[in-house]
Scaffold this motif. Sequence first.
Motif, PDB file in Angstrom:
ATOM      1  N   GLU A   1      83.292  64.254 -19.242  1.00  0.00           N
ATOM      2  CA  GLU A   1      82.146  63.356 -19.343  1.00  0.00           C
ATOM      3  C   GLU A   1      82.128  62.324 -18.217  1.00  0.00           C
ATOM      4  OE1 GLU A   1      79.429  63.372 -21.945  1.00  0.00           O
ATOM      5  OE2 GLU A   1      80.272  65.297 -21.362  1.00  0.00           O
ATOM      6  N   ARG A   2      83.282  61.775 -17.877  1.00  0.00           N
ATOM      7  CA  ARG A   2      83.310  60.802 -16.783  1.00  0.00           C
ATOM      8  C   ARG A   2      82.928  61.463 -15.459  1.00  0.00           C
ATOM      9  NH1 ARG A   2      87.737  59.085 -19.846  1.00  0.00           N
ATOM     10  NH2 ARG A   2      89.177  60.361 -18.615  1.00  0.00           N
ATOM     11  N   ALA A   3      83.406  62.702 -15.264  1.00  0.00           N
ATOM     12  CA  ALA A   3      83.035  63.426 -14.037  1.00  0.00           C
ATOM     13  C   ALA A   3      81.541  63.720 -14.021  1.00  0.00           C
ATOM     14  CB  ALA A   3      83.838  64.720 -13.942  1.00  0.00           C
ATOM     15  N   ARG A   4      80.974  64.048 -15.175  1.00  0.00           N
ATOM     16  CA  ARG A   4      79.534  64.336 -15.253  1.00  0.00           C
ATOM     17  C   ARG A   4      78.702  63.093 -14.947  1.00  0.00           C
ATOM     18  NH1 ARG A   4      75.662  65.410 -19.542  1.00  0.00           N
ATOM     19  NH2 ARG A   4      77.057  64.450 -21.062  1.00  0.00           N
ATOM     20  N   VAL A   5      79.141  61.955 -15.459  1.00  0.00           N
ATOM     21  CA  VAL A   5      78.417  60.707 -15.190  1.00  0.00           C
ATOM     22  C   VAL A   5      78.524  60.334 -13.714  1.00  0.00           C
ATOM     23  CG1 VAL A   5      78.453  58.226 -15.633  1.00  0.00           C
ATOM     24  CG2 VAL A   5      78.558  59.821 -17.536  1.00  0.00           C
ATOM     25  N   ARG A   6      79.702  60.516 -13.132  1.00  0.00           N
ATOM     26  CA  ARG A   6      79.849  60.193 -11.710  1.00  0.00           C
ATOM     27  C   ARG A   6      79.001  61.104 -10.843  1.00  0.00           C
ATOM     28  NH1 ARG A   6      85.610  60.558 -12.924  1.00  0.00           N
ATOM     29  NH2 ARG A   6      86.411  58.493 -13.516  1.00  0.00           N
ATOM     30  N   THR A   7      78.937  62.388 -11.186  1.00  0.00           N
ATOM     31  CA  THR A   7      78.242  63.360 -10.349  1.00  0.00           C
ATOM     32  C   THR A   7      76.733  63.271 -10.497  1.00  0.00           C
ATOM     33  OG1 THR A   7      80.126  64.875 -10.542  1.00  0.00           O
ATOM     34  CG2 THR A   7      78.043  65.805  -9.786  1.00  0.00           C
ATOM     35  N   LEU A   8      76.243  63.222 -11.733  1.00  0.00           N
ATOM     36  CA  LEU A   8      74.804  63.295 -11.968  1.00  0.00           C
ATOM     37  C   LEU A   8      74.144  61.928 -12.035  1.00  0.00           C
ATOM     38  CD1 LEU A   8      74.727  66.158 -14.633  1.00  0.00           C
ATOM     39  CD2 LEU A   8      74.238  66.308 -12.185  1.00  0.00           C
ATOM     40  N   LEU A   9      74.831  60.923 -12.548  1.00  0.00           N
ATOM     41  CA  LEU A   9      74.224  59.599 -12.684  1.00  0.00           C
ATOM     42  C   LEU A   9      74.679  58.625 -11.614  1.00  0.00           C
ATOM     43  CD1 LEU A   9      74.339  59.096 -16.565  1.00  0.00           C
ATOM     44  CD2 LEU A   9      72.612  60.220 -15.144  1.00  0.00           C
ATOM     45  N   ARG A  10      75.627  59.049 -10.781  1.00  0.00           N
ATOM     46  CA  ARG A  10      76.131  58.198  -9.689  1.00  0.00           C
ATOM     47  C   ARG A  10      76.658  56.860 -10.211  1.00  0.00           C
ATOM     48  NH1 ARG A  10      75.152  62.614  -7.637  1.00  0.00           N
ATOM     49  NH2 ARG A  10      74.132  62.952  -5.617  1.00  0.00           N
ATOM     50  N   ALA A  11      77.311  56.901 -11.367  1.00  0.00           N
ATOM     51  CA  ALA A  11      77.860  55.687 -11.974  1.00  0.00           C
ATOM     52  C   ALA A  11      79.378  55.804 -11.995  1.00  0.00           C
ATOM     53  CB  ALA A  11      77.331  55.501 -13.395  1.00  0.00           C
ATOM     54  N   GLU A  12      80.029  54.728 -11.614  1.00  0.00           N
ATOM     55  CA  GLU A  12      81.489  54.716 -11.592  1.00  0.00           C
ATOM     56  C   GLU A  12      82.020  54.274 -12.958  1.00  0.00           C
ATOM     57  OE1 GLU A  12      83.766  55.724  -9.459  1.00  0.00           O
ATOM     58  OE2 GLU A  12      82.148  56.504  -8.205  1.00  0.00           O
ATOM     59  N   VAL A  13      82.853  55.096 -13.522  1.00  0.00           N
ATOM     60  CA  VAL A  13      83.501  54.784 -14.801  1.00  0.00           C
ATOM     61  C   VAL A  13      85.003  54.879 -14.589  1.00  0.00           C
ATOM     62  CG1 VAL A  13      83.755  55.401 -17.229  1.00  0.00           C
ATOM     63  CG2 VAL A  13      81.553  55.722 -16.081  1.00  0.00           C
ATOM     64  N   GLY A  14      85.702  53.797 -14.875  1.00  0.00           N
ATOM     65  CA  GLY A  14      87.138  53.776 -14.671  1.00  0.00           C
ATOM     66  C   GLY A  14      87.874  54.679 -15.653  1.00  0.00           C
TER      67      GLY A  14
END
Length: 432
Positions: free
Chosen positions: A74-87
């Motif tokens: 899920e964190r990888a999906r958010v980084r890739t598709l939403l361009r949002a950084e999640v620690g």
Amino acid sequence: MDNGKAIGSVLRAPVEGRTWRELGHVLVGLPLSTLYFSLAVTGVSLGAGLLVTFLGVPVLAGVLAMCRGFGHVERARVRTLLRAEVGEPAPVRARKGGAVAAVAALLKSGSAWRHVLYSVVHFPWAVFGFCLALTFWVSGWSMLLYPLWFWVFPAFTDQPGLMLFQNDAYSFYLDSPAAVVATALVGLLLTLATPWVLRALTVVDRVMVGGLLGPSRLDSRVTELESDRGVVVDTAAADLRRIERDLHDGAQARLAALAMELGLAKEKLLEDPEAGARMVDEAHGEVKIALQELRDLARGIHPAVLTDRGLDAALSSVAARCVVPVKVAVDLPARPAEAIEGIAYFTVSELLRNVSKHAAARSASVDVWKSGERLLLQVADDGRAGADAHAAGTGLAALADRLDAVDGVLVVDSPAEGGTRVTAELPWRIRP
């Protein structure tokens, strides 16, 4: 001009890459969330049911480890598709003890249980988001493009067009020019609204991923403190090297030369009293210079006037040594924490040193005041521009790191037309 840009942004939104990525995120979220929900609920139920046996605990630990794996996806999906950084959340640290300790660490991990919670609560949201996004997207584009394909119905059926509704008394088909145009206009509105619906849905996704799958506040604070500790250690080491260098190159070298001169003067006093007296007089001058250097060194570390009389007197003393006229205004209801006071003094000293060396200014000012639970410092000059707190290896960058170690902030405003204004913000008290 601004209205034109806003209208252009709205019209471009349906075909922008961001919109397509957000649509993909919402659509892919449903099958993934279905998988997460099914495995998490099944695994937790099975583990809870087996707790009466020795298999329940390892099954629950396996489910927790599996859900942490879902979090990576899920964190990888958010980084890739939403361009949002999640620690990344804090790793599960097991004390020595092998598999038993690893299982116990997983069961006690709050982060792992938050991953299970995400797998459960995200499923209904994913269903809602999928249905809403797909409905808006398909309806909007199909109605917008209806003038291009409405002929399909009379071509392949005996109906004159797409039937909107029908009852025993009346039937209405979208076949007239007015109905076709009206359908396209409604489709245009839906198509233009779709990107904003997608953004609202993905904002919730980002919040859920960040809140449940990211680091907790405690983890973030621990990471911040570890980073600050490294900065403090590096700063202390740099200060020790600076003091050692100043002593070695300044007072120590001068005192060594003084010892040699006094030895020569002692020998000369017997042979040539006048020459010996001159050498003693020169040595006396060297002693005064060495003492002044030691005073300057001590003043740079923590001057006595700061301890005795506070920031107002200490900063006035620093300003008096600056090569340009400096106006000092200190408005504090009380004295801040001793460590903060020392950092504030050091900050103003470094900034005024920069003014003396690099600004080529005619005047400068220092303002210090309290706002809430923060201590604010501002040093301004009318000299050259170009100061940059982000340039690596500069004094301002090192100063910003020093302030950041105590939750402080350094802001530099140095416009091209000249003049520099540096604002530092420090906590009034150092929090634990």
